[in-house]
Write an enzyme that holds these catalytic residues in place. Structure first.
Site, PDB file in Angstrom:
ATOM      1  N   HIS A  82      39.709  42.749  39.103  1.00  0.00           N
ATOM      2  CA  HIS A  82      40.304  41.403  39.298  1.00  0.00           C
ATOM      3  C   HIS A  82      40.659  40.621  38.297  1.00  0.00           C
ATOM      4  CE1 HIS A  82      37.859  41.851  43.561  1.00  0.00           C
ATOM      5  NE2 HIS A  82      38.904  42.801  43.295  1.00  0.00           N
ATOM      6  N   ASP A 137      38.983  45.054  48.577  1.00  0.00           N
ATOM      7  CA  ASP A 137      39.225  44.278  47.418  1.00  0.00           C
ATOM      8  C   ASP A 137      40.440  44.197  46.543  1.00  0.00           C
ATOM      9  OD1 ASP A 137      39.344  46.954  46.610  1.00  0.00           O
ATOM     10  OD2 ASP A 137      37.879  46.853  44.932  1.00  0.00           O
TER      11      ASP A 137
END
Length: 245
Positions: A82, A137
């Protein structure tokens, strides 16, 4: 090594090199973060590609299954991945992705962080998450609705429907479909790196996704004035006028 990176002529060449679908394990997530951090002021465009028969099939389920502390391990993987995606989306340099074969799970997140996506004719796209009982995700719940709309995004994320390259193009998930994505994407990245206003244009479009129309007009006015008085802007206008004479 799971990710290779080099910078040539203003283009950062970032390549997934695990092979066998390039599943994202901890090392690959960390490699992507390192590659993203390499994209400094000398980088005017980014080219994201992958080795092997598929671009990226998502997370490395074998590594996940073997982890003693699965929750902690997934946190470390997603933290690194991320952070890499945050950097890619904040770069002023345009990010061009070349995808082929299977694109699934976090692979869709990499695609979502790109500005332009060139897909090979054999590319297929699937969420993958419903098949393993995981929620998405890699920013997929943010990028996918913006690319294809919330209804189509929910359809893909809830039903696990697979898209062909042609269907992905029609849905707005990719920019174009070509027989061989790598060379087409490389040529595009090189061309964008040579256009001085590419970064400003990307920044304006990204800002416009969440800002007001009035603010966008003001930002455009400042940006075009800034570009016009720069050496590249002056030379661009002069070159254009010379061609018209």
């Amino acid at each position: 090594m799971s990710v290779s990176v080099s910078v040539r002529d203003g283009v950062a060449h970032i390549r997934l090199v695990r092979g066998r679908g390039n599943p994202i394990d901890l090392a690959t997530a960390a490699g992507l973060l390192g590659a993203a951090r390499r994209c400094g002021p000398d980088v005017r465009a980014v080219l994201l590609t992958a080795a092997g028969p598929s671009f990226c099939v998502g997370g490395d389920l074998r590594e996940f299954a073997a982890a003693e502390d699965l929750g902690g391990h997934l946190t470390r993987v997603t933290d690194a991945l991320h952070d890499a995606l945050r950097i890619f989306t904040r770069l002023e340099a345009p990010v061009v992705a070349a995808v082929h074969g299977a694109v699934a799970g976090a692979g869709l997140g990499l695609l979502g962080a790109a500005d332009l996506v060139i897909a090979a004719e054999d590319a297929t796209f699937v969420a993958g998450y419903p098949a393993i009982g995981y929620p998405p995700d890699a920013g997929v719940t943010w990028s996918l609705p913006r690319l294809v709309g919330p209804r189509v995004a929910l359809d893909l994320l809830l039903t696990n429907r697979r898209l062909t390259a042609a269907e992905a193009l029609a849905a707005g998930l990719v920019t174009s479909v070509v027989p061989e994505a790598g060379s087409a994407a490389a040529a595009l990245a090189g061309r964008l790196a040579g256009l001085p206003a590419s970064g400003l244009t990307k920044r304006l479009v990204r800002q416009g996704m969440s800002g007001s129309f009035d603010r966008q007009l003001d930002d455009e006015a400042r940006a075009i004035a800034e570009a016009a008085v720069s050496p590249a802007g002056r030379e661009g206008v002069a070159a254009f006028l010379r061609k018209r004479m």
